[in-house]
Design a protein around this motif. Structure first.
Motif, PDB file in Angstrom:
ATOM      1  N   ALA A   2       0.833  -1.206   0.000  1.00 59.34           N
ATOM      2  CA  ALA A   2       0.000   0.000   0.000  1.00 59.34           C
ATOM      3  C   ALA A   2       0.866   1.254   0.000  1.00 59.34           C
ATOM      4  N   ILE A   3       1.925   1.255   0.780  1.00 61.75           N
ATOM      5  CA  ILE A   3       2.834   2.411   0.833  1.00 61.75           C
ATOM      6  C   ILE A   3       3.450   2.669  -0.545  1.00 61.75           C
ATOM      7  N   ARG A   4       3.847   1.603  -1.228  1.00 63.10           N
ATOM      8  CA  ARG A   4       4.442   1.770  -2.561  1.00 63.10           C
ATOM      9  C   ARG A   4       3.415   2.324  -3.546  1.00 63.10           C
ATOM     10  N   ASN A   5       2.189   1.831  -3.488  1.00 64.63           N
ATOM     11  CA  ASN A   5       1.158   2.305  -4.406  1.00 64.63           C
ATOM     12  C   ASN A   5       0.813   3.770  -4.148  1.00 64.63           C
ATOM     13  N   ILE A   6       0.746   4.148  -2.888  1.00 62.71           N
ATOM     14  CA  ILE A   6       0.469   5.546  -2.543  1.00 62.71           C
ATOM     15  C   ILE A   6       1.603   6.443  -3.040  1.00 62.71           C
ATOM     16  N   ALA A   7       2.833   6.006  -2.833  1.00 56.94           N
ATOM     17  CA  ALA A   7       3.986   6.782  -3.311  1.00 56.94           C
ATOM     18  C   ALA A   7       3.977   6.920  -4.827  1.00 56.94           C
ATOM     19  N   ARG A  45      -6.569  13.790  -2.413  1.00 59.97           N
ATOM     20  CA  ARG A  45      -7.643  14.522  -1.756  1.00 59.97           C
ATOM     21  C   ARG A  45      -7.840  14.117  -0.302  1.00 59.97           C
ATOM     22  N   LEU A  46      -7.319  12.962   0.079  1.00 61.73           N
ATOM     23  CA  LEU A  46      -7.409  12.540   1.475  1.00 61.73           C
ATOM     24  C   LEU A  46      -6.242  11.624   1.779  1.00 61.73           C
ATOM     25  N   SER A  47      -5.627  11.793   2.944  1.00 65.16           N
ATOM     26  CA  SER A  47      -4.504  10.952   3.343  1.00 65.16           C
ATOM     27  C   SER A  47      -4.448  10.908   4.864  1.00 65.16           C
ATOM     28  N   GLY A  48      -3.384  10.367   5.398  1.00 61.69           N
ATOM     29  CA  GLY A  48      -3.198  10.284   6.842  1.00 61.69           C
ATOM     30  C   GLY A  48      -1.939   9.524   7.161  1.00 61.69           C
ATOM     31  N   ASP A  49      -1.550   9.569   8.421  1.00 62.82           N
ATOM     32  CA  ASP A  49      -0.321   8.905   8.850  1.00 62.82           C
ATOM     33  C   ASP A  49      -0.553   7.416   9.046  1.00 62.82           C
ATOM     34  N   ILE A  50       0.373   6.621   8.554  1.00 58.80           N
ATOM     35  CA  ILE A  50       0.317   5.161   8.702  1.00 58.80           C
ATOM     36  C   ILE A  50       0.965   4.788  10.029  1.00 58.80           C
ATOM     37  N   GLU A  51       0.233   4.050  10.846  1.00 58.79           N
ATOM     38  CA  GLU A  51       0.716   3.626  12.161  1.00 58.79           C
ATOM     39  C   GLU A  51       0.598   2.111  12.270  1.00 58.79           C
ATOM     40  N   GLY A  52       1.736   1.439  12.408  1.00 56.44           N
ATOM     41  CA  GLY A  52       1.721  -0.013  12.463  1.00 56.44           C
ATOM     42  C   GLY A  52       1.175  -0.566  11.163  1.00 56.44           C
ATOM     43  N   LEU A  53       0.138  -1.391  11.269  1.00 55.32           N
ATOM     44  CA  LEU A  53      -0.493  -1.947  10.078  1.00 55.32           C
ATOM     45  C   LEU A  53      -1.758  -1.193   9.682  1.00 55.32           C
ATOM     46  N   ILE A  54      -2.006  -0.072  10.339  1.00 53.91           N
ATOM     47  CA  ILE A  54      -3.207   0.698  10.037  1.00 53.91           C
ATOM     48  C   ILE A  54      -2.880   1.787   9.016  1.00 53.91           C
ATOM     49  N   VAL A  55      -3.489   1.655   7.845  1.00 54.92           N
ATOM     50  CA  VAL A  55      -3.359   2.635   6.772  1.00 54.92           C
ATOM     51  C   VAL A  55      -4.684   3.385   6.692  1.00 54.92           C
ATOM     52  N   PRO A  56      -4.708   4.672   6.996  1.00 56.62           N
ATOM     53  CA  PRO A  56      -5.963   5.425   6.897  1.00 56.62           C
ATOM     54  C   PRO A  56      -6.388   5.569   5.441  1.00 56.62           C
ATOM     55  N   PRO A  57      -7.639   5.935   5.186  1.00 56.94           N
ATOM     56  CA  PRO A  57      -8.090   6.068   3.804  1.00 56.94           C
ATOM     57  C   PRO A  57      -7.278   7.099   3.022  1.00 56.94           C
ATOM     58  N   HIS A  58      -6.934   6.721   1.794  1.00 53.94           N
ATOM     59  CA  HIS A  58      -6.267   7.619   0.855  1.00 53.94           C
ATOM     60  C   HIS A  58      -7.126   7.695  -0.403  1.00 53.94           C
ATOM     61  N   SER A  61      -3.507   3.994 -16.049  1.00 51.07           N
ATOM     62  CA  SER A  61      -2.324   4.093 -15.199  1.00 51.07           C
ATOM     63  C   SER A  61      -2.120   2.792 -14.429  1.00 51.07           C
ATOM     64  N   ALA A  62      -0.873   2.530 -14.061  1.00 49.60           N
ATOM     65  CA  ALA A  62      -0.579   1.339 -13.262  1.00 49.60           C
ATOM     66  C   ALA A  62      -1.324   1.380 -11.936  1.00 49.60           C
ATOM     67  N   PHE A  63      -1.512   2.584 -11.423  1.00 46.25           N
ATOM     68  CA  PHE A  63      -2.209   2.750 -10.147  1.00 46.25           C
ATOM     69  C   PHE A  63      -3.655   2.277 -10.245  1.00 46.25           C
ATOM     70  N   ALA A  64      -4.350   2.662 -11.321  1.00 43.99           N
ATOM     71  CA  ALA A  64      -5.745   2.248 -11.492  1.00 43.99           C
ATOM     72  C   ALA A  64      -5.853   0.780 -11.859  1.00 43.99           C
ATOM     73  N   GLN A  65      -4.901   0.259 -12.589  1.00 41.65           N
ATOM     74  CA  GLN A  65      -4.965  -1.124 -13.054  1.00 41.65           C
ATOM     75  C   GLN A  65      -4.570  -2.124 -11.980  1.00 41.65           C
ATOM     76  N   ALA A  66      -3.913  -1.666 -10.924  1.00 41.75           N
ATOM     77  CA  ALA A  66      -3.517  -2.570  -9.834  1.00 41.75           C
ATOM     78  C   ALA A  66      -4.713  -2.871  -8.940  1.00 41.75           C
ATOM     79  N   GLU A  67      -4.758  -4.085  -8.414  1.00 42.23           N
ATOM     80  CA  GLU A  67      -5.781  -4.429  -7.421  1.00 42.23           C
ATOM     81  C   GLU A  67      -5.338  -3.844  -6.082  1.00 42.23           C
ATOM     82  N   GLN A  68      -6.022  -2.800  -5.641  1.00 39.13           N
ATOM     83  CA  GLN A  68      -5.641  -2.104  -4.405  1.00 39.13           C
ATOM     84  C   GLN A  68      -6.204  -2.866  -3.208  1.00 39.13           C
ATOM     85  N   PHE A  69      -5.395  -3.730  -2.621  1.00 36.78           N
ATOM     86  CA  PHE A  69      -5.850  -4.478  -1.448  1.00 36.78           C
ATOM     87  C   PHE A  69      -5.524  -3.673  -0.192  1.00 36.78           C
TER      88      PHE A  69
END
Length: 489
Positions: free
Chosen positions: A342-347, A357-370, A379-387
């Motif tokens: 998820a971090i790589r996809n967001i980057a 338009r929305l983000s937040g700090d990642i803490e442990g295994l908790i990724v807030p909505p982006h 784009s590779a971003f849209a074509q990837a399965e965002q799990f």
């Protein structure tokens, strides 16, 4: 913590006995939210796997002969146990898979629905008396159990996605060996075995082996006993399993439910409030860790800017944190591998210049909505399965382009269309290349008596109802020549 009725969930379940695995390695099963140790499991060896398959083969010879009423009665007992153990089952889902209480309750309900459907399956197996152009001959087609079914299940909906193969396989006279995901060995297999053991299922009909992929992964499919491998997971692994099933000494049936990139198409006449709430639920339920999640949100140009604003405002109010808190919507991802992806996809989305338009700090295994707007569909971003809880928002000029964008993916599992015109919704739905399309509702749908399955790289085969009866049984043509034939030589 809920008082636990079931014990010995640190063992393998083989031929009706709870035994330690013999691989010489252990699996430390941890809570993804706080990293506490849930149990430590001695992993299964290839010899353990062989024992499980041979036990299933022996048990199936008798189980296939049981009458439909006896099998249905088993599932009535299972249903009572699932109801009685509801809190314990949900508690395990929260602790082991990081499920929020909402998601865990939904998953418990899905298992319960599968049990209720399984009650009906034994009496729904039908054969045929066929016409034949031969005097004095009768022709019959019998529908028989396949034999032993091997089930490989994932970690995201472990209880349901294991059980939706286990229950119909047993109901139809087969025996089962299950390999649950290493992240969810209890909810993906061992807990189910406890429930069926308590219900009185004969020894050997259901077996659970928890093992390292490197030790028993390929051997699970290549073993000569199973007639069908039911796999739910990634497309990459599914293709590998299909190759093993076709390339071994004996061809095997496969049922493959694989990856997805579900489009949510919001047409220009959609109910905007409904579409916003539905898209948010479809994208962020279980942190987006669902193959049917609304992975690409495709919105008509005339509604796009307003949709983006309302979608961001709605999602920004989501509570993140402890999945055991009833208010939590976004809990932990299952493991560090998924978080790092998820971090790589967001980057990558940031590097591509998409509007964050929305983000937040990642803490442990908790990724807030982006949330990212202005995302190109190719784009590779849209074509990837965002799990993960990451949402790409895509603009479509008109209906034709929305359909084209929806279909421009290697996947074809689920999809959704939003419009106030139901006739229009049906027309668009029929043009979407997917196994399932839902008009004015979310892409995340699974009903135990309705067809479930995908197209393209989302898999082969169908689950549920009459479709699973067809998958887990085989036709046997038998003729009887009642009067002697005259042969030409």
């Amino acid at each position: 913590m809920t008082d636990l009725h079931y014990t010995d969930l640190d063992r393998q379940f083989i031929d009706g006995r709870w035994v330690h695995g013999n691989a010489g390695e252990t699996l430390t099963n941890r809570n993804p939210f706080d990293d506490t140790v849930l149990n430590t499991i001695a992993l299964a060896s290839v010899a353990d796997l062989d024992g499980a398959y041979l036990a299933a083969e022996r048990a199936q010879r008798s189980w296939r002969l049981t009458g439909p009423s006896e099998r249905a009665a088993l599932f009535l007992r299972v249903l009572a146990i699932v109801d009685a153990r509801k809190d314990e089952i949900i508690g395990w889902l929260v602790r082991e898979s990081g499920s929020t209480l909402l998601k865990a309750t939904i998953e418990w309900g899905a298992m319960r629905g599968g049990v209720m459907e399984a009650i009906t399956l034994p009496s729904r197996v039908e054969g045929k008396i066929m016409p034949i152009d031969q005097a004095g001959k009768q022709s019959f087609v019998f529908r028989e159990p396949l034999g032993v079914i091997g089930v490989i299940s994932p970690w995201n909906f472990p209880l349901h996605l294991s059980h939706r193969s286990i229950a119909p396989a047993i109901a139809l006279g087969n025996a089962v060996v299950v390999k649950p995901a290493e992240d969810t060995p209890v909810t993906g297999g061992l807990l189910i075995a406890k429930i069926y053991e308590e219900a009185g299922l004969p020894a050997g009909v259901l077996n659970v082996v928890v093992g390292d992929v490197a030790e028993i992964g390929d051997a699970f499919t290549l073993h000569p006993v199973p007639k069908l491998i039911s796999f739910t997971g990634s497309t990459r692994v599914g293709k590998h399993i299909a190759g093993l099933a076709a390339g071994g000494k004996q061809l095997k049936h496969v049922g493959l439910e694989l990856g997805g990139n579900a489009p949510i198409v919001v047409l220009d006449d959609a109910d905007l409030d409904l579409a916003v709430r539905a898209a948010a639920f479809a994208r962020f339920l279980h942190n987006g860790q669902i193959c049917m999640s609304g992975n690409r949100i495709i919105v008509a140009d005339s509604l796009y800017d307003t949709f983006v604003d309302r979608f961001v405002a709605h999602v920004s109010g989501f509570t993140t944190g402890d999945p055991a808190n009833p208010a939590t919507i976004i809990g932990p991802l299952i493991n560090s591998k998924q978080r790092d992806a998820a971090i790589r996809n967001i980057a990558a989305a940031r590097d591509a210049g998409f509007s964050e338009r929305l983000s937040g700090d990642i803490e442990g295994l908790i990724v807030p909505p982006h949330i990212f707007a202005g995302v190109p569909n190719d784009s590779a971003f849209a074509q990837a399965e965002q799990f993960a809880p990451v949402a790409p928002l895509i603009r479509a000029r008109n209906e034709e382009e929305a359909i084209r964008l929806a279909n421009a993916t290697e996947f074809g599992l689920s999809s959704a269309v939003f419009t106030r015109d139901v006739g229009r919704g049906m027309r668009v739905a029929r043009r979407i290349e997917a196994g399932m399309t839902h008009v004015n509702d979310i892409s995340v749908q699974d009903s135990p008596f309705n067809m479930f399955g995908g197209e393209k790289n989302s898999g082969v085969g169908r689950f549920n109802g009459e479709w699973i009866v067809s998958e887990f049984t085989t036709d046997h043509w038998i003729t009887v020549q009642e009067t002697p034939r005259a042969y030409p030589f």
